[in-house]
Design a protein around this motif. Structure first.
Motif, short mmCIF file in Angstrom:
data_model
loop_
_atom_site.label_atom_id
_atom_site.label_comp_id
_atom_site.label_asym_id
_atom_site.label_seq_id
_atom_site.Cartn_x
_atom_site.Cartn_y
_atom_site.Cartn_z
N LEU A 287 0.82 -1.21 0.00
CA LEU A 287 0.00 0.00 0.00
C LEU A 287 0.86 1.27 0.00
N GLY A 288 0.46 2.22 -0.84
CA GLY A 288 1.19 3.48 -0.90
C GLY A 288 2.30 3.51 -1.92
N VAL A 289 2.58 2.39 -2.57
CA VAL A 289 3.66 2.34 -3.56
C VAL A 289 3.16 2.76 -4.94
N ASP A 290 1.94 2.33 -5.29
CA ASP A 290 1.42 2.56 -6.64
C ASP A 290 -0.07 2.87 -6.54
N ALA A 291 -0.48 4.00 -7.08
CA ALA A 291 -1.88 4.43 -6.93
C ALA A 291 -2.84 3.47 -7.61
N ASP A 292 -2.47 2.94 -8.77
CA ASP A 292 -3.35 2.01 -9.47
C ASP A 292 -3.54 0.73 -8.66
N CYS A 293 -2.47 0.25 -8.04
CA CYS A 293 -2.56 -0.93 -7.20
C CYS A 293 -3.44 -0.65 -5.98
N ASP A 294 -3.24 0.51 -5.34
CA ASP A 294 -4.05 0.86 -4.18
C ASP A 294 -5.54 0.86 -4.53
N ALA A 295 -5.86 1.45 -5.68
CA ALA A 295 -7.26 1.53 -6.10
C ALA A 295 -7.83 0.15 -6.38
N ALA A 296 -7.03 -0.70 -7.01
CA ALA A 296 -7.49 -2.06 -7.33
C ALA A 296 -7.68 -2.88 -6.06
N LEU A 297 -6.79 -2.73 -5.09
CA LEU A 297 -6.94 -3.46 -3.83
C LEU A 297 -8.19 -3.01 -3.10
N ALA A 298 -8.45 -1.71 -3.08
CA ALA A 298 -9.65 -1.21 -2.42
C ALA A 298 -10.90 -1.77 -3.10
N ALA A 299 -10.89 -1.81 -4.42
CA ALA A 299 -12.03 -2.34 -5.17
C ALA A 299 -12.20 -3.84 -4.93
N SER A 300 -11.08 -4.55 -4.86
CA SER A 300 -11.16 -6.01 -4.72
C SER A 300 -11.69 -6.42 -3.36
N LEU A 301 -11.36 -5.66 -2.32
CA LEU A 301 -11.77 -6.01 -0.96
C LEU A 301 -13.14 -5.44 -0.62
N GLY A 302 -13.53 -4.35 -1.27
CA GLY A 302 -14.86 -3.79 -1.06
C GLY A 302 -15.18 -3.49 0.39
N GLY A 303 -14.20 -2.99 1.13
CA GLY A 303 -14.41 -2.66 2.53
C GLY A 303 -14.15 -3.80 3.49
N THR A 304 -13.88 -4.99 2.97
CA THR A 304 -13.58 -6.14 3.84
C THR A 304 -12.20 -5.98 4.47
N ASN A 305 -12.11 -6.22 5.77
CA ASN A 305 -10.81 -6.27 6.42
C ASN A 305 -10.21 -7.66 6.18
N LEU A 306 -9.10 -7.68 5.44
CA LEU A 306 -8.55 -8.95 4.98
C LEU A 306 -8.15 -9.85 6.14
N ARG A 307 -7.51 -9.29 7.15
CA ARG A 307 -7.08 -10.11 8.29
C ARG A 307 -8.29 -10.69 9.00
N ASP A 308 -9.31 -9.89 9.22
CA ASP A 308 -10.51 -10.40 9.89
C ASP A 308 -11.17 -11.49 9.06
N ALA A 309 -11.21 -11.29 7.74
CA ALA A 309 -11.83 -12.29 6.87
C ALA A 309 -11.08 -13.62 6.94
N LEU A 310 -9.76 -13.55 6.93
CA LEU A 310 -8.96 -14.77 7.01
C LEU A 310 -9.12 -15.43 8.38
N SER A 311 -9.18 -14.64 9.44
CA SER A 311 -9.34 -15.19 10.78
C SER A 311 -10.67 -15.92 10.91
N ARG A 312 -11.72 -15.34 10.34
CA ARG A 312 -13.03 -16.00 10.40
C ARG A 312 -13.03 -17.33 9.65
N LEU A 313 -12.15 -17.46 8.67
CA LEU A 313 -12.03 -18.71 7.92
C LEU A 313 -11.10 -19.72 8.62
N GLY A 314 -10.50 -19.29 9.75
CA GLY A 314 -9.65 -20.20 10.51
C GLY A 314 -8.19 -20.16 10.13
N VAL A 315 -7.77 -19.10 9.44
CA VAL A 315 -6.37 -18.99 9.00
C VAL A 315 -5.56 -18.26 10.06
N PRO A 316 -4.42 -18.85 10.50
CA PRO A 316 -3.60 -18.20 11.52
C PRO A 316 -3.09 -16.84 11.06
#
Length: 356
Positions: A287-316
């Motif tokens: 994050l913060g390295v490339d604006a196009d990447c930042d925008a794509a990551l925001a769009a791909s996650l759609g407000g989802t917190n990635l760590r929380d999502a993985l934790s709910r799936l049982g991922v350490p």
């Protein structure tokens, strides 16, 4: 903007597309590479009823196929000379089939090419891939991951003639996958999607596939966690894995996959878990390295917190859960940045949490 996008695989997607296998084989002699598991038997029978009996069947493929395994497989195929190979299975089956295709079912040519770059005289045999998991992406790429535990290394077979001739993605084939395999393969696909975003080789087309892939996967996995028989979620998961495959077929993977390989080799961590648990840390470094990447990551996650999502799936949340000590973790991350896939990553080691 100038870029190139290329994927020559003839892709057929949808429930029931397995029935097209007869038309794709088209009377050619073929080798069937698959799994021995009982749930695979109906699909094997369906393939042979539509495409005819194969010249031979290889069903001894194990997860993380090794050089030793492939040597035994090739020894058992002495004199078998198919016109096409049909791979019915997960990534290990498809990767093994690619090795066999490259060497025309003989061990030495593919082995010598893989280890020493020795030329192979003939083009690879054509390959038809029928994935039975939703995640590995091998059905849409020209790469095969081969493992060498004796040499403590992961090897990558990379040839333009190893793109499958055709792929049949039928979500019904993954309908009986248990949760552990559903999760691991699905997280591998999520890694492919995100790794193709924070990638020096990313382009607008690969980003479009990757953003939608992450959406699909993050929507499908929680539904399947609740109900493995959710047919709509299975189809969405297969679609997400396919879109991720189309994305990273043009970019390759990046840092998270490089981190995963020693975890699999040295600690026995399942590949999909090994390459996904660190995605939030890798994202923090991107994050913060490339604006196009930042925008794509925001769009791909759609407000989802990635760590929380993985934790709910049982991922350490960190490598300590796999028995990796702090010194080994620093070594693994440092080596990952230095490796080929690490060099695909847009960020630097100083931005990675705990490595600055």
């Amino acid at each position: 903007v100038s870029f190139a996008y290329h994927n020559p695989v003839r892709l057929r997607f949808g429930e029931g597309v397995l029935d097209e296998i007869g038309a794709l084989v088209a009377g050619r002699s073929y080798l069937l590479v698959t799994h021995p598991d009982a749930p695979m038997r109906p699909w094997r029978d369906r393939v042979t009823s539509l495409a005819g009996e194969p010249l031979a069947v290889v069903d001894t493929i194990e997860p993380n196929p090794s050089l030793a395994l492939l040597r035994r497989v090739c020894d058992g195929l002495d004199g078998v000379d198919p016109e096409v190979i049909v791979a019915l299975g997960g990534g290990s089956v498809i990767d093994s089939a690619k090795f066999l295709a490259a060497g025309h079912c003989r061990f030495a040519p593919a082995h010598d090419h893989l280890l020493h770059g020795a030329p192979i005289a003939a083009p690879a045999l054509p390959l038809i891939a029928i994935p039975t998991t939703a995640g590995t992406g091998s059905d849409l790429t020209k790469w095969a991951t081969i493992w060498d535990p004796e040499g403590n290394r992961k090897l990558s077979l990379n040839r333009d003639d190893l793109y499958p001739e055709a792929v049949l993605v039928d979500p019904l084939l993954a309908a009986t996958l248990p949760w552990a395999m559903t999760l691991a393969s699905g997280l591998d696909a999520l890694s492919h999607a995100l790794e193709s975003l924070w990638n020096v080789n990313a382009n607008p087309v690969s980003r479009t596939h990757a953003v939608q892939a992450a959406h699909d996967i993050l929507a499908a996995l929680p539904r399947l966690q609740r109900d493995l028989s959710d047919r709509e979620a299975r189809s969405l998961m297969s679609l997400g894995a396919t879109r991720a495959g189309l994305a990273f077929s043009n970019t390759q993977t990046a840092l998270a996959h490089n981190i995963s390989y020693p975890l699999t080799l040295e600690y026995g961590v399942t590949h999909g878990i090994a390459c996904s648990f660190c995605l939030p840390q890798v994202m923090q470094a991107a994050l913060g390295v490339d604006a196009d990447c930042d925008a794509a990551l925001a769009a791909s996650l759609g407000g989802t917190n990635l760590r929380d999502a993985l934790s709910r799936l049982g991922v350490p949340a960190d490598a300590a859960a796999f028995g990796v000590g702090p010194d080994d973790w620093r070594r693994i991350v440092t080596d990952a940045f230095a490796g080929q896939r690490g060099r695909n990553f847009i960020g630097s080691i100083g931005r990675f949490p705990g490595m600055g």
